[in-house]
Design a protein around this motif. Structure first.
Motif, short mmCIF file in Angstrom:
data_model
loop_
_atom_site.label_atom_id
_atom_site.label_comp_id
_atom_site.label_asym_id
_atom_site.label_seq_id
_atom_site.Cartn_x
_atom_site.Cartn_y
_atom_site.Cartn_z
N ASP A 1 -5.49 -3.61 9.71
CA ASP A 1 -5.03 -2.36 9.92
C ASP A 1 -3.73 -2.30 10.22
O ASP A 1 -3.37 -2.94 11.10
CB ASP A 1 -6.13 -1.61 10.67
CG ASP A 1 -7.41 -1.59 10.46
OD1 ASP A 1 -7.84 -1.59 9.29
OD2 ASP A 1 -8.26 -2.08 11.26
N PHE A 2 -2.82 -1.56 9.67
CA PHE A 2 -1.50 -1.37 9.81
C PHE A 2 -0.92 0.05 9.99
O PHE A 2 -1.47 1.01 9.63
CB PHE A 2 -0.71 -2.16 8.61
CG PHE A 2 -1.02 -3.26 8.14
CD1 PHE A 2 -0.47 -4.57 8.93
CD2 PHE A 2 -2.09 -3.59 7.25
CE1 PHE A 2 -0.64 -6.08 8.29
CE2 PHE A 2 -2.45 -5.19 6.91
CZ PHE A 2 -1.62 -6.08 7.44
N ASN A 3 0.12 0.24 10.59
CA ASN A 3 0.76 1.40 10.72
C ASN A 3 2.03 1.30 10.38
O ASN A 3 2.83 0.14 10.56
CB ASN A 3 0.47 2.10 11.98
CG ASN A 3 1.31 2.01 12.96
OD1 ASN A 3 2.66 1.38 12.92
ND2 ASN A 3 0.97 2.00 14.30
N LEU A 4 2.62 2.13 9.38
CA LEU A 4 3.80 2.16 9.17
C LEU A 4 4.77 3.31 9.94
O LEU A 4 4.17 4.59 10.09
CB LEU A 4 4.17 2.67 7.59
CG LEU A 4 5.73 2.90 7.08
CD1 LEU A 4 6.35 1.61 7.07
CD2 LEU A 4 5.62 3.30 5.55
N HIS A 5 5.87 3.05 10.78
CA HIS A 5 6.41 3.76 11.66
C HIS A 5 7.99 4.04 11.54
O HIS A 5 8.53 2.77 11.09
CB HIS A 5 6.02 3.38 13.15
CG HIS A 5 6.59 2.12 13.60
ND1 HIS A 5 5.77 1.07 13.16
CD2 HIS A 5 7.59 1.66 14.19
CE1 HIS A 5 6.52 -0.01 13.84
NE2 HIS A 5 7.65 0.51 14.15
N GLU A 6 8.62 4.90 11.99
CA GLU A 6 9.90 4.95 12.18
C GLU A 6 10.35 4.94 13.75
O GLU A 6 9.61 5.40 14.71
CB GLU A 6 10.34 6.62 11.89
CG GLU A 6 9.84 7.01 10.37
CD GLU A 6 10.52 8.48 9.98
OE1 GLU A 6 10.77 9.00 10.88
OE2 GLU A 6 10.28 8.76 8.58
N PHE B 1 -6.58 -2.96 4.61
CA PHE B 1 -6.98 -3.94 3.58
C PHE B 1 -8.33 -4.55 4.11
O PHE B 1 -8.69 -5.11 5.23
CB PHE B 1 -5.95 -5.29 3.40
CG PHE B 1 -6.42 -6.24 2.37
CD1 PHE B 1 -6.41 -5.90 1.11
CD2 PHE B 1 -6.76 -7.32 2.59
CE1 PHE B 1 -6.80 -6.88 0.20
CE2 PHE B 1 -7.34 -8.42 1.93
CZ PHE B 1 -7.37 -8.14 0.69
N ASP B 2 -9.16 -4.31 3.19
CA ASP B 2 -10.56 -4.77 3.64
C ASP B 2 -10.95 -6.15 2.75
O ASP B 2 -11.06 -6.30 1.51
CB ASP B 2 -11.69 -3.68 2.99
CG ASP B 2 -13.02 -3.96 3.29
OD1 ASP B 2 -13.50 -5.22 3.61
OD2 ASP B 2 -13.87 -3.14 3.44
N PRO B 3 -11.19 -7.18 3.50
CA PRO B 3 -11.03 -8.66 2.96
C PRO B 3 -12.52 -8.89 2.11
O PRO B 3 -12.55 -9.35 1.01
CB PRO B 3 -10.95 -9.48 3.96
CG PRO B 3 -11.17 -8.83 5.18
CD PRO B 3 -10.84 -7.37 5.14
N LYS C 1 -8.28 6.00 1.26
CA LYS C 1 -8.03 6.32 -0.36
C LYS C 1 -7.46 4.99 -0.98
O LYS C 1 -6.43 4.42 -0.58
CB LYS C 1 -6.96 7.30 -0.55
CG LYS C 1 -6.51 7.60 -2.05
CD LYS C 1 -5.17 8.34 -2.02
CE LYS C 1 -4.54 8.25 -3.56
NZ LYS C 1 -3.24 8.95 -3.47
N PRO C 2 -8.31 4.38 -2.03
CA PRO C 2 -7.88 2.96 -2.50
C PRO C 2 -6.46 3.30 -3.28
O PRO C 2 -6.28 4.06 -3.94
CB PRO C 2 -8.91 2.82 -3.64
CG PRO C 2 -10.07 3.88 -3.40
CD PRO C 2 -9.44 4.81 -2.48
N ILE C 3 -5.64 2.20 -2.85
CA ILE C 3 -4.29 2.30 -3.62
C ILE C 3 -3.87 0.86 -4.47
O ILE C 3 -4.83 -0.06 -4.23
CB ILE C 3 -3.09 2.54 -2.58
CG1 ILE C 3 -3.17 1.51 -1.65
CG2 ILE C 3 -3.25 3.99 -2.01
CD1 ILE C 3 -2.04 1.52 -0.67
N LYS C 4 -3.23 1.27 -5.42
CA LYS C 4 -2.90 0.02 -6.36
C LYS C 4 -2.12 -1.02 -5.56
O LYS C 4 -1.32 -0.90 -4.74
CB LYS C 4 -2.00 0.40 -7.57
CG LYS C 4 -2.95 1.48 -8.46
CD LYS C 4 -1.92 1.59 -9.60
CE LYS C 4 -2.91 2.64 -10.61
NZ LYS C 4 -2.07 3.01 -11.78
#
Length: 165
Positions: free
Chosen positions: A111-116, A130-132, A148-151
């Protein structure tokens, strides 16, 4: 008379000091151990041979080369700097190996977070998982509390399988 001469000398001294070129000391930015910063401009071409040390390295590439992540971070550094910030970063919030990955907590998924990053705060702008077990990458939708699944580049799953036996 002495007061006028003294005042004139003080004024001249202040003027001289203020007109001198000042050296700007650049203080290196401090990063926490948990924070990973990476400028992403182009997806990684998998044809180049890359040695992965940990599962987190592979998962990090899976995330940072996904079209959704690349689009979200395109031009992000410039926008953040215009708003008084310094950069963006990724924090590992959860991992199957929290000590090894320096994650905040144990999770069956990565589990990740994208932050400013700003001088007075860190603002989370997106969350990814990401589910291994399913070998799927997701973006978290906070409004609906759903994943939501992403490519992403499925060829990196081969590296994931080799590295994360």
């Amino acid at each position: 008379m002495k007061n006028r001469i003294f005042a004139l000398l003080v004024f001249a001294l202040i003027f001289e000091v203020s007109c001198q070129k000042k050296d700007v000391v650049k203080i290196p930015e401090l990063k926490s151990k948990k924070e990973v910063k990476k400028q992403v401009t182009q997806p990684v071409v998998v044809k180049e041979i890359k040695k992965y040390k940990t599962c987190l390295d592979v998962v990090f590439d899976i995330l940072t080369t996904s079209p959704t992540f690349v689009n979200k971070t395109k031009g992000l550094n410039e926008a953040i700097r215009k708003n008084g910030g310094t950069s963006y970063g990724i924090i590992v919030e959860g991992s199957p190996n929290p000590k090894e990955d320096d994650a905040d907590a144990f999770s069956k998924t990565y589990d990740f977070n994208l932050h400013e990053s700003y001088p007075d705060r860190i603002a989370t702008i997106a969350r990814y998982t990401f589910d291994p077990s399913k070998k799927e990458l997701y973006e978290y939708n906070g409004a609906e509390d759903t994943l939501k699944p992403i490519k992403f580049n499925k060829e990196l799953l081969l590296e994931f399988d080799k590295t994360c036996k």
